[in-house]
Write an enzyme that holds these catalytic residues in place. Structure first.
Site, mmCIF file in Angstrom:
data_model
loop_
_atom_site.group_PDB
_atom_site.id
_atom_site.type_symbol
_atom_site.label_atom_id
_atom_site.label_comp_id
_atom_site.label_asym_id
_atom_site.label_seq_id
_atom_site.Cartn_x
_atom_site.Cartn_y
_atom_site.Cartn_z
ATOM 1 N N ASP A 187 43.800 39.871 44.602
ATOM 2 C CA ASP A 187 43.605 38.651 44.254
ATOM 3 C C ASP A 187 42.089 38.384 44.035
ATOM 4 O O ASP A 187 41.217 39.072 44.410
ATOM 5 C CB ASP A 187 43.892 37.527 45.364
ATOM 6 C CG ASP A 187 44.058 36.154 45.058
ATOM 7 O OD1 ASP A 187 44.044 35.765 43.610
ATOM 8 O OD2 ASP A 187 44.360 35.179 45.906
ATOM 9 N N ARG A 224 38.417 34.587 32.296
ATOM 10 C CA ARG A 224 39.132 35.101 33.246
ATOM 11 C C ARG A 224 39.725 36.519 32.909
ATOM 12 O O ARG A 224 40.089 37.367 33.419
ATOM 13 C CB ARG A 224 40.439 34.291 33.449
ATOM 14 C CG ARG A 224 40.181 33.012 34.139
ATOM 15 C CD ARG A 224 41.426 31.965 33.885
ATOM 16 N NE ARG A 224 42.533 32.690 35.130
ATOM 17 C CZ ARG A 224 42.494 32.545 36.467
ATOM 18 N NH1 ARG A 224 41.300 32.169 37.054
ATOM 19 N NH2 ARG A 224 43.291 33.263 37.042
ATOM 20 N N ARG A 237 50.995 30.839 34.148
ATOM 21 C CA ARG A 237 49.562 30.791 33.754
ATOM 22 C C ARG A 237 49.598 30.334 32.271
ATOM 23 O O ARG A 237 50.717 30.467 31.615
ATOM 24 C CB ARG A 237 49.320 32.172 34.283
ATOM 25 C CG ARG A 237 48.950 32.335 35.536
ATOM 26 C CD ARG A 237 48.150 33.414 36.137
ATOM 27 N NE ARG A 237 48.030 33.107 37.493
ATOM 28 C CZ ARG A 237 47.047 34.009 38.171
ATOM 29 N NH1 ARG A 237 46.167 34.473 37.351
ATOM 30 N NH2 ARG A 237 46.928 33.706 39.424
ATOM 31 N N ASN A 247 53.687 33.993 38.195
ATOM 32 C CA ASN A 247 52.681 34.245 37.274
ATOM 33 C C ASN A 247 52.888 33.732 35.905
ATOM 34 O O ASN A 247 51.935 33.695 35.092
ATOM 35 C CB ASN A 247 52.052 35.539 37.269
ATOM 36 C CG ASN A 247 51.330 35.781 38.427
ATOM 37 O OD1 ASN A 247 51.068 36.903 38.875
ATOM 38 N ND2 ASN A 247 50.575 34.741 39.085
HETATM 39 C C1 FPP Z 1 44.832 37.911 40.647
HETATM 40 O O1 FPP Z 1 43.341 37.259 40.284
HETATM 41 C C2 FPP Z 1 45.239 38.816 39.949
HETATM 42 C C3 FPP Z 1 46.511 38.942 39.042
HETATM 43 C C4 FPP Z 1 47.336 37.744 39.171
HETATM 44 C C5 FPP Z 1 46.804 39.855 38.488
HETATM 45 C C6 FPP Z 1 46.486 41.335 38.996
HETATM 46 C C7 FPP Z 1 46.686 42.161 37.793
HETATM 47 C C8 FPP Z 1 45.513 42.943 37.758
HETATM 48 C C9 FPP Z 1 44.778 43.616 38.638
HETATM 49 C C10 FPP Z 1 45.792 43.955 36.612
HETATM 50 C C11 FPP Z 1 46.063 45.301 36.989
HETATM 51 C C12 FPP Z 1 47.395 45.651 37.258
HETATM 52 C C13 FPP Z 1 48.326 46.495 36.544
HETATM 53 C C14 FPP Z 1 49.744 46.930 37.360
HETATM 54 C C15 FPP Z 1 48.013 46.542 35.434
HETATM 55 P P1 FPP Z 1 43.695 35.739 39.900
HETATM 56 O O2 FPP Z 1 43.921 35.536 38.651
HETATM 57 O O3 FPP Z 1 44.696 35.166 40.653
HETATM 58 O O4 FPP Z 1 42.424 35.347 40.493
HETATM 59 P P2 FPP Z 1 41.880 33.881 40.770
HETATM 60 O O5 FPP Z 1 42.810 33.522 42.228
HETATM 61 O O6 FPP Z 1 40.521 34.069 41.124
HETATM 62 O O7 FPP Z 1 42.160 32.773 39.836
#
Ligand code: FPP
Length: 235
Positions: free
Chosen positions: A12, A25, A63, A60
């Site tokens: 996260d 982002r 989004r 997700n």
């Molecule tokens: C959380 O950050 C992250 C995600 C929803 C996506 C996670 C994906 C990756 C790390 C890409 C790599 C993974 C693979 C398997 C290719 P957020 O966007 O929720 O951050 P925020 O809470 O600060 O908005």
């Protein structure tokens, strides 16, 4: 130090990490993805045998279209890179979640990766993609109900082991340690069945900054817990 056999991570904070740097982002997701590559190898080096990461939840999809597109692009390239990572490190990759919602080429990459790495034994990495615990448990229960309807089993024969054996994580030991980065104190529908006896560790560090040092801190905190349910192995 006792190394947890199975570590699960809720990745996260990519978005907040990027925002703090005045970047979009998508940049956070790119760096988050790079960090995942690093952490898989660090985890293996530390001696962790099973690593499960929450990369894309069933929620997700809500989004923005742009962000979902960025993530799909990353999955496309990451799944291909995983072939090399798997071979180089002898890692068996499994995707947990429902892949049917992804474009056909992504589904194919998932199958290719799983088939290619099935026999590798050094480490097991579970990528949660379009994963939600409620969806997973629902699918498991549905499959048992189907067997009941066909007269193969009776409702009173159903055990918790039977439910476990029809989850996407069938055959994988339950996590010993769950880590969530970036300060939120929630499970967000991740491995709810499997985390029944797991130790939780929360850190304010955003995922792209979560490095070997932070992973070792989490393991140290885990070592300071009073564990009565076992499930750990000595390093
Ligand atoms: C959380 O950050 C992250 C995600 C929803 C996506 C996670 C994906 C990756 C790390 C890409 C790599 C993974 C693979 C398997 C290719 P957020 O966007 O929720 O951050 P925020 O809470 O600060 O908005």
């Amino acid at each position: 130090m006792t190394i947890p056999n199975h570590v699960a991570i809720i990745l996260d904070g990519n978005g907040r990490w990027a925002k703090a740097k005045g970047m979009p982002r998508s940049y956070g997701h790119i760096r988050g993805c790079e960090n995942l590559e690093t952490i898989v190898e660090e985890a293996k080096d530390i001696g962790i045998r099973y690593l499960s990461v929450y990369a894309f939840s069933t929620e997700n999809w809500k989004r923005s279209r742009d962000e979902v597109e960025t993530l799909m692009k990353l999955f496309r390239s990451y799944l291909k890179k995983c072939l090399k990572i798997a071979e180089h490190n002898q890692i068996c990759f499994r995707v947990i979640g429902d892949p049917s919602a992804f474009d056909a080429d992504i589904q194919k990459s998932i199958r290719t990766l799983e088939d290619f790495s099935r026999e590798f034994k050094e480490m097991h990495v579970q990528l949660a993609l379009n994963y939600g615990s409620r969806d997973e448990v629902t699918r498991s229960v549905r499959s048992l109900a189907q067997d009941v309807a066909e007269g193969k089993i009776r409702p009173e024969d159903i055990t918790s082991e039977m439910i476990s054996s029809r989850l996407d994580t069938a055959g994988i030991p339950d996590p010993d340690l769950l880590i969530r980065t970036s300060g939120e104190l929630r499970l967000s529908n991740f491995l709810m069945w499997q985390l029944a006896y797991t130790e939780f560790y929360f850190t304010d560090v955003h995922w792209p900054d979560f490095d070997r040092k932070e992973l070792l801190k989490a393991i140290e905190a885990y070592n300071n817990r009073d564990r009565r349910y076992g499930g750990v192995k000595e390093a």
